[in-house]
Structures are given as structure tokens and as C-alpha cells.
Design a protein around this motif. Sequence first.
Motif, PDB file in Angstrom:
ATOM      1  N   SER A  28      30.565  38.828  40.940  1.00 16.76           N
ATOM      2  CA  SER A  28      30.283  40.247  41.182  1.00 16.76           C
ATOM      3  C   SER A  28      31.537  41.083  41.415  1.00 16.76           C
ATOM      4  CB  SER A  28      29.373  40.370  42.411  1.00 16.76           C
ATOM      5  OG  SER A  28      30.047  39.791  43.517  1.00 16.76           O
ATOM      6  N   ASP A  29      32.700  40.480  41.356  1.00 11.05           N
ATOM      7  CA  ASP A  29      33.964  41.180  41.638  1.00 11.05           C
ATOM      8  C   ASP A  29      34.373  41.992  40.401  1.00 11.05           C
ATOM      9  OD1 ASP A  29      36.752  41.694  41.719  1.00 11.05           O
ATOM     10  OD2 ASP A  29      37.131  39.929  42.951  1.00 11.05           O
ATOM     11  N   PRO A  30      34.562  43.307  40.534  1.00 12.14           N
ATOM     12  CA  PRO A  30      34.901  44.132  39.362  1.00 12.14           C
ATOM     13  C   PRO A  30      36.136  43.657  38.583  1.00 12.14           C
ATOM     14  CG  PRO A  30      34.253  45.525  41.175  1.00 12.14           C
ATOM     15  CD  PRO A  30      34.352  44.133  41.736  1.00 12.14           C
ATOM     16  N   PHE A  31      37.084  43.014  39.282  1.00 13.92           N
ATOM     17  CA  PHE A  31      38.233  42.457  38.549  1.00 13.92           C
ATOM     18  C   PHE A  31      37.730  41.464  37.495  1.00 13.92           C
ATOM     19  CE2 PHE A  31      41.187  38.953  37.918  1.00 13.92           C
ATOM     20  CZ  PHE A  31      42.370  39.609  37.589  1.00 13.92           C
ATOM     21  N   TYR A  32      36.838  40.559  37.940  1.00 16.68           N
ATOM     22  CA  TYR A  32      36.340  39.534  37.016  1.00 16.68           C
ATOM     23  C   TYR A  32      35.312  40.096  36.038  1.00 16.68           C
ATOM     24  CZ  TYR A  32      38.893  36.195  39.834  1.00 16.68           C
ATOM     25  OH  TYR A  32      39.901  35.506  40.466  1.00 16.68           O
ATOM     26  N   ILE A  33      34.573  41.118  36.467  1.00 18.40           N
ATOM     27  CA  ILE A  33      33.634  41.748  35.533  1.00 18.40           C
ATOM     28  C   ILE A  33      34.432  42.372  34.383  1.00 18.40           C
ATOM     29  CG2 ILE A  33      32.001  43.688  35.256  1.00 18.40           C
ATOM     30  CD1 ILE A  33      31.045  43.087  38.155  1.00 18.40           C
TER      31      ILE A  33
ATOM     32  N   PHE B 176      46.114  45.401  46.655  1.00 24.88           N
ATOM     33  CA  PHE B 176      46.038  44.931  45.278  1.00 24.88           C
ATOM     34  C   PHE B 176      44.710  45.384  44.684  1.00 24.88           C
ATOM     35  CE2 PHE B 176      48.202  42.149  42.261  1.00 24.88           C
ATOM     36  CZ  PHE B 176      49.482  42.149  42.797  1.00 24.88           C
ATOM     37  N   ASP B 177      44.707  45.574  43.365  1.00 27.83           N
ATOM     38  CA  ASP B 177      43.490  45.859  42.587  1.00 27.83           C
ATOM     39  C   ASP B 177      43.079  47.337  42.601  1.00 27.83           C
ATOM     40  OD1 ASP B 177      43.033  43.151  41.697  1.00 27.83           O
ATOM     41  OD2 ASP B 177      42.599  42.707  43.782  1.00 27.83           O
ATOM     42  N   ALA B 178      42.151  47.641  41.691  1.00 29.32           N
ATOM     43  CA  ALA B 178      41.740  49.039  41.475  1.00 29.32           C
ATOM     44  C   ALA B 178      40.281  49.097  41.067  1.00 29.32           C
ATOM     45  CB  ALA B 178      42.630  49.668  40.395  1.00 29.32           C
TER      46      ALA B 178
ATOM     47  N   GLU C 289      50.923  34.042  46.146  1.00 32.38           N
ATOM     48  CA  GLU C 289      52.149  34.564  45.519  1.00 32.38           C
ATOM     49  C   GLU C 289      52.405  36.015  45.942  1.00 32.38           C
ATOM     50  OE1 GLU C 289      51.582  33.829  41.329  1.00 32.38           O
ATOM     51  OE2 GLU C 289      51.666  31.663  41.669  1.00 32.38           O
ATOM     52  N   ARG C 290      51.337  36.788  46.055  1.00 28.35           N
ATOM     53  CA  ARG C 290      51.496  38.197  46.493  1.00 28.35           C
ATOM     54  C   ARG C 290      52.097  38.255  47.898  1.00 28.35           C
ATOM     55  NH1 ARG C 290      45.404  39.644  44.305  1.00 28.35           N
ATOM     56  NH2 ARG C 290      45.959  39.072  42.169  1.00 28.35           N
ATOM     57  N   THR C 291      51.586  37.386  48.771  1.00 24.70           N
ATOM     58  CA  THR C 291      52.098  37.360  50.154  1.00 24.70           C
ATOM     59  C   THR C 291      53.570  36.953  50.150  1.00 24.70           C
ATOM     60  OG1 THR C 291      49.917  36.791  50.956  1.00 24.70           O
ATOM     61  CG2 THR C 291      51.734  36.309  52.431  1.00 24.70           C
TER      62      THR C 291
ATOM     63  N   GLN D 293      30.537  33.296  45.748  1.00 17.74           N
ATOM     64  CA  GLN D 293      31.596  33.696  46.674  1.00 17.74           C
ATOM     65  C   GLN D 293      32.822  32.817  46.486  1.00 17.74           C
ATOM     66  OE1 GLN D 293      28.543  32.717  48.426  1.00 17.74           O
ATOM     67  NE2 GLN D 293      29.154  31.251  49.980  1.00 17.74           N
ATOM     68  N   TRP D 294      33.908  33.222  47.135  1.00 21.10           N
ATOM     69  CA  TRP D 294      35.187  32.534  46.939  1.00 21.10           C
ATOM     70  C   TRP D 294      35.162  31.218  47.708  1.00 21.10           C
ATOM     71  CZ3 TRP D 294      38.699  34.631  43.614  1.00 21.10           C
ATOM     72  CH2 TRP D 294      39.876  33.889  43.450  1.00 21.10           C
ATOM     73  N   ASP D 295      34.703  30.151  47.066  1.00 26.17           N
ATOM     74  CA  ASP D 295      34.482  28.920  47.799  1.00 26.17           C
ATOM     75  C   ASP D 295      34.501  27.734  46.815  1.00 26.17           C
ATOM     76  OD1 ASP D 295      33.510  26.853  49.391  1.00 26.17           O
ATOM     77  OD2 ASP D 295      31.994  28.112  50.369  1.00 26.17           O
TER      78      ASP D 295
ATOM     79  N   GLY E 147      45.538  41.918  50.290  1.00 23.92           N
ATOM     80  CA  GLY E 147      45.818  41.021  49.169  1.00 23.92           C
ATOM     81  C   GLY E 147      44.885  41.118  47.982  1.00 23.92           C
ATOM     82  N   ASN E 148      43.702  41.700  48.176  1.00 25.91           N
ATOM     83  CA  ASN E 148      42.796  41.869  47.027  1.00 25.91           C
ATOM     84  C   ASN E 148      41.694  42.879  47.358  1.00 25.91           C
ATOM     85  OD1 ASN E 148      40.897  40.432  48.553  1.00 25.91           O
ATOM     86  ND2 ASN E 148      40.211  39.200  46.810  1.00 25.91           N
ATOM     87  N   THR E 149      40.767  43.007  46.421  1.00 26.00           N
ATOM     88  CA  THR E 149      39.696  43.996  46.506  1.00 26.00           C
ATOM     89  C   THR E 149      38.875  43.948  47.791  1.00 26.00           C
ATOM     90  OG1 THR E 149      39.427  44.045  44.138  1.00 26.00           O
ATOM     91  CG2 THR E 149      37.482  44.558  45.404  1.00 26.00           C
ATOM     92  N   ASN E 150      38.252  42.789  48.059  1.00 23.69           N
ATOM     93  CA  ASN E 150      37.359  42.702  49.215  1.00 23.69           C
ATOM     94  C   ASN E 150      38.103  42.957  50.512  1.00 23.69           C
ATOM     95  OD1 ASN E 150      35.021  42.358  47.843  1.00 23.69           O
ATOM     96  ND2 ASN E 150      34.968  40.135  48.027  1.00 23.69           N
ATOM     97  N   THR E 151      39.336  42.474  50.573  1.00 22.83           N
ATOM     98  CA  THR E 151      40.169  42.703  51.754  1.00 22.83           C
ATOM     99  C   THR E 151      40.414  44.200  51.929  1.00 22.83           C
ATOM    100  OG1 THR E 151      41.203  40.583  51.285  1.00 22.83           O
ATOM    101  CG2 THR E 151      42.345  42.016  52.831  1.00 22.83           C
TER     102      THR E 151
HETATM  103  O1  T6T Z   1      42.876  40.276  42.912  1.00 20.09           O
HETATM  104  C1  T6T Z   1      41.889  39.768  42.070  1.00 20.09           C
HETATM  105  C2  T6T Z   1      42.342  38.454  41.525  1.00 20.09           C
HETATM  106  O2  T6T Z   1      43.580  38.613  40.878  1.00 20.09           O
HETATM  107  C3  T6T Z   1      42.509  37.441  42.667  1.00 20.09           C
HETATM  108  O3  T6T Z   1      42.860  36.195  42.153  1.00 20.09           O
HETATM  109  C4  T6T Z   1      41.237  37.354  43.465  1.00 20.09           C
HETATM  110  O4  T6T Z   1      40.826  38.628  43.894  1.00 20.09           O
HETATM  111  C5  T6T Z   1      40.616  39.584  42.864  1.00 20.09           C
HETATM  112  O5  T6T Z   1      39.581  39.141  42.046  1.00 20.09           O
HETATM  113  C6  T6T Z   1      40.156  40.910  43.426  1.00 20.09           C
HETATM  114  O6  T6T Z   1      39.087  40.779  44.283  1.00 20.09           O
END
Ligand code: T6T
Length: 327
Positions: A47-52, A254-256, A177-179, A76-78, A228-232
Amino acid sequence: MRHISRPTTLVGTCAVLALVAATTAACGGGSSGSGSKSLEMITGVKSDPFYITMACAAQQEAKKRGVKLTVNGSAQWDVAVQRPIIDSVAAKHPSGLLISPVDTAALTPSLNQMQNAGTKIVLVDTTVSDASIGVSRISSDNVAGGRAAAKALAKLMGDKGSAIVISVKPGVSTTDERTKGFDEEMKANHPNITLLPVLYDNDLPATAASQIQSTLAAHPDLGGVFAGNTNTAQGISTGLQAAGKQGKVKVAAFDAEPDEVTSLKTGTLDVLVAQDPARIGTEGVDQALAAIDKKKVTASIGTDMVAITKANLDSASVGKYLYKDAC
Ligand code: T6T
């Protein structure tokens, strides 16, 4: 093996920062390619727009190339959620798999088994530490993105005060890597900013919201946050609003995705480091098919990022980096 470089452009608040994402290329093997080709995709969070956005582009490319692509993704991220999806996809013996593994180590045995059975694996966005997995890896230069976020945030903070990183969880290639990039830039060039220990929210906005509020309570001088990312970023926006600190504590995220863009417009978020998930998806399909067809495969591809602020949000060059929440 040949080496190519692709420029990664980050448009900063005032300056344009040209970064070079080093990319390497190599020829990879492929399965027989005979018969019909089938591609599967497993994203980090469905459901994450990045992956959509990534999956929509991949589906479009697969259609153009006349190949069926089935998209799956974790709820979810698991690791415990993604592993059974990998195992059920493996049972279908697809010709190619595009995957964003949610952990750098835990999923390697499942992927290894699938690769040994002949599936050409392309790592899209996140990677695993075992370099033998995958014929191609396609992602942003996340260290460079973290560095750019630190630069922009330090400037917004007037190079003083305390800053914190809130990220997903340790063991995720992209966000780790971002951190790393953020820390390196802060330590090297912004010594007057005090870095608080990194917090992890397990990709849960509600956790990020409560973490930012307790950080504010313990560190009233908090001047900046790197999400670090969208949900955060979504959680941090909510938390700052609840504490009445929106606009006062500066945020680079990160992300848009659409909610982040709204928060940028209303001034809760200040800088978005946007990636190009559509290009990651398109390249993913092309590289998987190249491997299946025993054609030349590019082992590592770096995709562009752009730093978005209120000032450049409406510019034509930025529009293509905004994520979608549906195809
Ligand atoms: O930031 C992206 C993705 O690059 C990262 O690996 C996990 O989070 C995102 O999907 C954004 O929520």
C-alpha cells in the motif's frame, strides 16, 4: 565487465547538487528463455505509494514488452510477512522476480533457493548483503540522499541545535544507507549540530508520532528531524502538529507521496528527497527480461533523486518525481 556512471541530480533549496551514482555493468546469465516468460514482483509494502508507483511503471513496461507481471507485496514491513510471499511465488517457478527485500540478511536463503531453481532475480529499491543474489540491483544512491538531507536540514537549522533521525528498522539497506549518509555529512561539516541517537519506528506512523513527541519533551532545543521514509514522515508530521511545533522544528524527509506533499505545502515538512520509483520499476522489468533472454544485463543501476521544497514544488521538472497512490 564495463563501468558506467549515471548522474544523480538533487535540486537543493538553493543550489543544484550534482551527484554521481556510480553504477557498474556486467553480463549476467539467464534461464533458458524458452516458452512463455512470467514475471513476478514482490514489493516492500503493497500500500506504500513508493511501491505503487514502482509497480504501476513495471506493469506498464511489462505490457509494452508483451509479458505478464504479477504484483505482490507485504502488508507491512516485516520479514515474517514477506517470507511466505516469496515462498509461494517460488512455487510458481517464474522466469523472473523483481523484489524489494525488507531485510538485508533474513530473506537470503529463500532468494538463494529461488535463484538456484533458475529464476532471474532483480533487486529493486532494497537489496540483500549477499552479492551473489540478483542479476541486477536498481536503486537510488541512498547514502547521497541522506547526505543531501543533512545539508538541507543543517541550513534550515542555522547550523545549530539538536537533530534526530527517525528511521524504519535496522537491517533495511535503503534506510540504513540514508542514515549513514546523514550522519557522515553532519559529523564532517556541521559540528555544531548535536545528533541524538537514531530511533526506529518499524514503519509505523503512530510510533514515529509518539517518538517525536517524547524526543521534544526530553530535548526542548530539538531543531531538526530527518525522516527516513514515507511512514516515518507522516508520523513526524502528526507528532509535531500535536505538539504545536510544526514549522518550528525543521524536517527533511525521504520520499514524495501525496500526504508528504500536503505536509510540505502546509509547512510541517520542509524538504522532501524524492526518488524515481517509476524508473526503478521500468528498469527492473527490462533487466529481468535481458537476463531471461541471455542478453546484456546491467548489474547495478543508480536512479535519480530530487530535493523538493515549497519553492520548486510546482516546477515542471519536479512533477515526475511525485508518487502516485494508484495507477
Ligand atoms: O523510501 C521508500 C523505499 O525506498 C524504502 O526502501 C522503504 O520506504 C519507502 O518505500 C517509502 O515508504
